[in-house]
Design a protein around this motif. Structure first.
Motif, short mmCIF file in Angstrom:
data_model
loop_
_atom_site.label_atom_id
_atom_site.label_comp_id
_atom_site.label_asym_id
_atom_site.label_seq_id
_atom_site.Cartn_x
_atom_site.Cartn_y
_atom_site.Cartn_z
N ILE A 160 -15.74 26.57 0.32
CA ILE A 160 -14.38 26.63 0.87
C ILE A 160 -14.07 28.02 1.39
CG2 ILE A 160 -11.92 26.44 0.29
CD1 ILE A 160 -12.76 24.19 -1.70
N ASN A 161 -14.45 29.04 0.60
CA ASN A 161 -14.24 30.42 1.07
C ASN A 161 -14.83 30.61 2.47
OD1 ASN A 161 -12.78 31.76 -0.97
ND2 ASN A 161 -14.61 31.90 -2.24
N THR A 202 -15.07 28.65 4.87
CA THR A 202 -14.28 28.10 5.97
C THR A 202 -13.10 29.00 6.33
OG1 THR A 202 -12.83 26.80 4.54
CG2 THR A 202 -14.85 25.72 5.27
N PHE A 203 -12.92 30.06 5.55
CA PHE A 203 -11.81 31.00 5.84
C PHE A 203 -12.30 32.37 6.27
CE2 PHE A 203 -9.89 27.73 3.25
CZ PHE A 203 -8.74 27.47 3.97
N ARG A 204 -13.54 32.40 6.77
CA ARG A 204 -14.07 33.70 7.22
C ARG A 204 -14.01 33.80 8.74
NH1 ARG A 204 -16.15 35.99 2.45
NH2 ARG A 204 -17.12 34.46 1.12
N PRO A 249 -13.80 21.32 -9.59
CA PRO A 249 -14.93 21.23 -8.66
C PRO A 249 -15.96 22.35 -8.82
CG PRO A 249 -12.80 21.10 -7.51
CD PRO A 249 -12.53 21.57 -8.90
N GLY A 250 -15.62 23.42 -9.51
CA GLY A 250 -16.60 24.47 -9.78
C GLY A 250 -16.76 25.51 -8.69
N SER A 251 -17.49 26.59 -9.02
CA SER A 251 -17.55 27.76 -8.14
C SER A 251 -18.35 27.52 -6.87
CB SER A 251 -18.14 28.95 -8.90
OG SER A 251 -19.47 28.66 -9.26
N GLU A 252 -19.34 26.65 -6.95
CA GLU A 252 -20.15 26.43 -5.74
C GLU A 252 -19.31 25.82 -4.62
OE1 GLU A 252 -24.20 24.11 -5.29
OE2 GLU A 252 -24.14 25.36 -7.10
N ALA A 253 -18.54 24.80 -5.00
CA ALA A 253 -17.65 24.18 -4.01
C ALA A 253 -16.65 25.20 -3.50
CB ALA A 253 -16.91 23.00 -4.64
N LEU A 254 -16.23 26.11 -4.37
CA LEU A 254 -15.24 27.10 -3.96
C LEU A 254 -15.84 28.08 -2.95
CD1 LEU A 254 -12.29 27.88 -4.41
CD2 LEU A 254 -13.03 29.43 -6.22
#
Ligand SMILES: Cc1ncc(C[n+]2csc(CCOP(=O)(O)OP(=O)(O)O)c2C)c(N)n1
Ligand code: SF4
Ligand SMILES: [Mg+2]
Lengths: 618, 364
Positions: free
Chosen positions: B359-360, B362-364, B351-356
């Motif tokens: 996602i990051n 949503t964990f802040r 999915p690549g870094s942008e999608a990641l």
């Protein structure tokens, strides 16, 4: 009683951004999300936290604890002793109140009076009539039950000075899409906040102050990161059998696949997940898929690892790539299914009968769970052998502060030595197990590649370089020697150990995985006593040469691990030939995360023993 | 297209062992220009007369006649004399001799990885009815698109003749050991668990076995054939229900099958009631000759009833026992993409870094 409560309040501990709050609840009472909200609120205030679930192997009715260590210095390990308990479980309230440090606090539901024997004169009681408040404010029985948890979070926000805005934002985030739930939740928070402010001097001496320590960080659990790592690492096949604490690895893989692995044109899935009938089938499916060129994994824990042994030997000997996640829990046998340990090192390193050896990876935090999961597929394809990622319950199921997950878009999957039809055309005679490159790694082909070249027969029985069955002992031994060479080669593809700056000290600490969380605290504390050991965090097995070098460079190394039998130390002895006298074990195996205090005490004790006998160095 | 006539009740222990490789220039080629030799495997190491060698030979002939491309087949087995069979046919196909009783899981994984190949699983009665019974049940339930063959000799050949779970009550091996327990009937079990193609045959009856193999290979879904395949060394006595004698004398075809590959024009016409033509998903067809008017292989209950009724009379029901063409296989159920999963690369999977980064957040 209330007199005692009032009078004891003044002696409360004074601590800012450095204390432990523990929640004692009944399993299935809906406390988990409220407690999580508390932890997340502190995280969002920028203060480092480490939450730990201590839960039963049960769905409803048994005691469960949620322990949050708050530490401005970023010490993320566990710490013994509780500064504030939220005592919501009548079954355990005696023990829970006893666990509070002198000067600490006890928040409890005062709708029912506290038995006299539960009164201590060295702690401060924070009675809140949670049940009564909820009875009055909420209609539905489920709300009355659930909101007790939210009300105490609201009260804590007043006691500890949690930014109320942070809490309301969290509620909005949590119930996005279920807007109807937002207002009642905020109302419950306000009720708690109000009651605490009206009846006590708020905040307490134990309190929070905003910080900047979590800049850029995320709060995530290891299994979520692992499942996501499998998505990024190109896994297309997951086969598994439910087993705590590994289940959430596949849950996470499924969740992110649903989002990220759907073909845009057709809506079809670029992955397959099979809930197998047992762990034997789970690993068999992964091996079948790995053999046929798909990236496949399974996730399990101790009992599943035991069942997978025969298949692991097959994958090792017939050289099929698969990735296996072992989220370790406490054994032997069913052991303590919901507690954590590093107890499967030996049984995974040499899993299965005969001479075998497997690559193990030891992630220490969620970012590494993500990285190692993705990387495990490259390593496994490269060396054509199983890779076992050794996480544990502590890392897998608890949230932890870590660096954000990172992916390099320029990276490409390393599918290892696989021949395609054109390459096969150029080969006179293909031999599946020929070591053409001298690194012990042969070339493989996927079924269906070429009409008349490259087919071979995979088997777990003895075979020669051309995959033909053989009972010739010399040929068998040659294959076994090549596999030894292959494992040596494998080390080049594994994460190297991580070292502290060398102070050419005589002392060293060696450890893996979740033990890491305690190390900074140990070092800071030892430094105050003038002891400054070097550290080595081992990240993979078979061990890198630098592991042996570290032992060579130090007179004594404390090998710190979370099992009874010093399994890491055994592996170091077997593989690196390190002398017994060079290693001193520090062990912890009660099922909860090893603490800095335990490590430090073990070191100090052992040093005074040695001083007394005049043996080793300090 | 039927196999040459095979004289029944004559060579009771006969099997057809592969000849050494040697290509005669005028040897008959099939539609894709291959000869029978191109479908052979390595020389057998089984006992002379072992039923399993006849199964290898039947698979060779079946595949050659169908013009299967050998390399588009994957052969998977467990452990046992029977699990060695994949060595003895289609050497141009990849094979996987896995561990005892676990062929179903390996075949499942292989099939999931690449839905475009033909999968032939070969197992024994020990492999599939004892140690691997659980895996057998679950592969049937999972509807893997493959041909699953059990070479059933009522004994553990490779470990020297112990009774297996398919041995009938009262059946006796060469050592005189008598089965004290009721047998597991793999065919009825497969029908009950939802297999969409279930047949039984006899290694000695090439005429019956070959078209069944071909139909099973063409069938889309899980095709199971229980092949009685006598172990001449340990379980071929007159008191063994899995020996040649008993099988010759007592196997009764509920429905005989002719296989008509897709390319052939279907000309024969059949008398109503007793004969039926079934078109398979790949365009080929089977012609069913039923032995009785009320035998309907598309009716599960009816099939089970007939098999059990014959069993009571000491008879072994063979032929195509059950077929259901309307089930979906695992890939259809799971809605996997059309391309084989093992062919997807970075582009399609990562999915690549942008999608990641999202996602990051949503964990802040
Ligand atoms: C785990 C395990 N247990 C036992 C064996 C020994 N073993 C090999 S083959 C076999 C039985 C084979 O019987 P069957 O599947 O009927 O094959 P046959 O030889 O009769 O064709 C056994 C028990 C084994 N290989 N693995
Ligand atoms: S022992 Fe029996 S099953 Fe095995 S090869 Fe010999 S005849 Fe066949
Ligand atoms: Mg057998």
């Amino acid at each position: 009683m209330s007199e005692l409560i009032q009078s004891s309040r003044v002696t409360g501990l004074t601590k800012i951004n450095d204390f432990v709050v523990k929640f004692a609840n009944v399993n299935g009472s809906g406390s988990a999300s409220a407690n999580g909200m508390f932890a997340k609120a502190v995280f969002r205030m920028g203060i480092p936290i480490s939450p730990h679930n201590i839960f039963p192997s049960n769905i409803q009715g048994l005691p469960t604890w949620f322990e949050v260590r708050i530490n401005e210095n970023g010490y993320l390990g566990r710490r013994e002793g509780v500064d504030l308990i939220v005592a919501m479980n009548e079954q355990t309230i005696g023990k829970d109140i006893a666990s509070v440090l002198p000067g600490g606090y006890v928040l409890y539901d005062s709708s029912k009076t506290l038995a006299n024997e539960l009164l201590r004169d060295d702690v401060t009681y924070l009675p809140i009539p949670l049940k009564d408040i909820c009875l009055e404010e909420f209609e539905k029985p489920t709300q009355r039950q659930l909101f007790k948890n939210i009300v105490y979070v609201g009260a804590l926000s007043a006691f500890l000075s949690i930014d109320f805005k942070v809490l309301t934002e969290l509620v909005s985030d949590q119930f996005r899409g279920k807007e109807k739930l937002i207002l009642p939740n905020i109302h419950a928070l306000e009720l708690g906040h109000q009651y605490a402010s009206d009846n006590f001097d708020c905040p307490l001496n134990l309190r929070l102050e905003k910080s900047e320590k979590n800049k850029g960080k995320i709060l995530m659990d290891g299994n979520t990161a692992t499942g996501l790592g499998c998505v990024y690492g190109g896994a297309t096949v997951a086969a598994w059998y439910p087993l705590t604490p590994s289940t959430s690895v596949v849950d996470s893989f499924a969740k992110y696949c649903k989002r990220l692995r759907i073909d845009a044109g057709t809506g079809k899935k670029k992955y397959s997940i099979v809930q197998a009938e047992d762990e034997l089938a789970a690993i068999g499916i992964a091996i079948g898929a790995g053999w046929n060129g798909a990236r496949a994994f399974t996730a399990t824990s101790g009992p599943g690892i035991s069942l997978m042994q025969e298949f692991l030997g097959l994958a090792y000997f017939s050289e099929v790539p698969i990735v296996l996640f072992n989220i370790q829990r406490v054994g032997p046998s069913t052991g303590m299914p919901t507690r954590s340990q590093q107890g499967d090192l030996l049984c995974c390193a040499y899993a299965s009968h005969g001479d075998t050896k497997h690559v193990l990876l030891f992630p220490a935090n969620p970012s590494e769970c993500f990285d190692y999961a993705a990387r495990a597929f490259d390593i496994s394809d490269r060396i054509q052998s199983p890779v076992i990622v050794m996480s544990d319950l502590e890392l897998g199921m608890n949230e932890q502060i870590c660096d954000p997950l990172n992916w390099d878009d320029k990276s490409r999957y390393d599918r290892g030595k696989v021949l395609n039809a054109e390459q096969l055309e150029e080969i006179e005679r293909y031999g599946r197990y020929l070591d053409s490159d001298g690194d012990g790694i042969p070339y493989r082909t996927y079924p269906g590649t070429h009409p008349h070249k490259g087919s071979y027969f995979t088997r777990g029985s003895s075979h020669d370089s051309y995959a033909a069955y053989t009972e010739d002992g010399t040929v068998y031994a040659e294959v076994m020697d090549r596999l030894t060479l292959k494992m040596k080669t494998a080390v080049n593809y594994l994460p190297e150990p991580e070292f502290s700056e060398t102070t050419s000290n005589k002392l060293g600490l060696a450890f893996i995985g979740t033990t890491t969380s305690a190390i900074n605290e140990v070092l800071d504390s030892l430094a105050k006593k003038g002891i400054t050991p070097d550290t080595m965090r081992i990240r993979a097995f078979p061990f890198h040469d630098r592991v042996t070098e570290f032992f060579d460079a130090h007179e004594l190394v404390y090998v710190i691990e979370q099992n009874r039998d010093a399994q890491l130390k055994s592996l170091l002895k077997i593989e690196c030939n390190i002398h017994e006298e060079k290693m001193h074990s520090i062990l912890s195996y009660d099922g909860v995360l090893i603490t800095a205090q335990h490590i430090e005490k073990s070191i100090i004790d052992s040093m005074s023993d040695m001083d007394a006998s005049g043996e080793v160095p300090a | 297209m039927r196999a040459e006539k095979y004289p029944r009740k004559t060579a009771a222990t006969m099997s057809y062992i592969n000849k050494p490789k040697f290509k005669h220039p005028q040897m008959q080629t099939n539609d894709i220009g291959l000869t029978r030799r191109d479908y052979e495997g390595t020389l057998t190491t089984l006992c002379g007369g072992c039923g399993h060698d006849s199964i290898s030979a039947a698979i060779i002939q079946a595949a050659a006649e169908m013009s299967l491309e050998p390399h588009r087949v994957a052969k998977i087995s467990g452990i046992g004399c029977s699990s060695k069979i994949p060595s003895y046919f289609l050497s141009k196909a990849h094979g996987f001799n896995s561990v005892h009783g676990r062929m179903p899981s390996v075949a499942t994984g292989a099939n999931i990885a690449n839905k475009e190949l033909y999968y032939i699983g070969v197992s024994g009665d020990g492999d599939s009815a004892s140690i691997g019974l659980g895996q057998f049940c679950h592969i049937v339930r999972r509807r893997i698109n493959m041909l699953y063959i059990v070479a059933n000799n009522g004994t553990y050949g490779l470990t020297k003749g112990q009774l297996s779970a398919t041995a009938d009550l009262g059946s006796r091996t060469k050592s005189g050991e008598e089965s004290q327990f009721d047998n597991i009937d793999m065919a009825t079990l497969a029908i009950e668990l939802g297999a969409s193609f279930v047949a039984r045959s006899f290694s000695g009856d090439k005429k019956q076995l070959i078209p069944l193999l071909q139909a099973g290979l063409s069938h889309k879904g899980f095709a199971f054939i229980d092949v009685i395949s006598p172990c001449v060394t340990f379980n071929n006595t007159d008191f063994s229900t899995h020996g040649y004698k008993n099988t010759w004398e007592n196997h009764i075809a509920l429905s005989e099958v002719d296989f008509v590959p897709m390319r052939e024009e279907i000309t024969t016409s059949y008398a109503a009631g007793k004969e039926k033509e079934i078109t398979l998903h790949d365009g080929s067809a089977i012609h069913l000759h039923k032995t009785s008017n009320d035998y309907d292989p598309s009716d599960k209950e009816n099939a089970l009833h007939h098999i059990n009724a014959y069993k009571k009379q000491g008879k072994i029901a063979t032929g195509l026992l059950y077929i259901n063409q309307s089930t979906s296989d695992l890939h259809e159920l799971q809605e996997t993409v059309d391309k084989p999963l093992n062919s997807l690369g970075n582009q399609e999977l990562c999915p690549g870094s942008e999608a990641l980064n999202d996602i990051n957040n949503t964990f802040r």
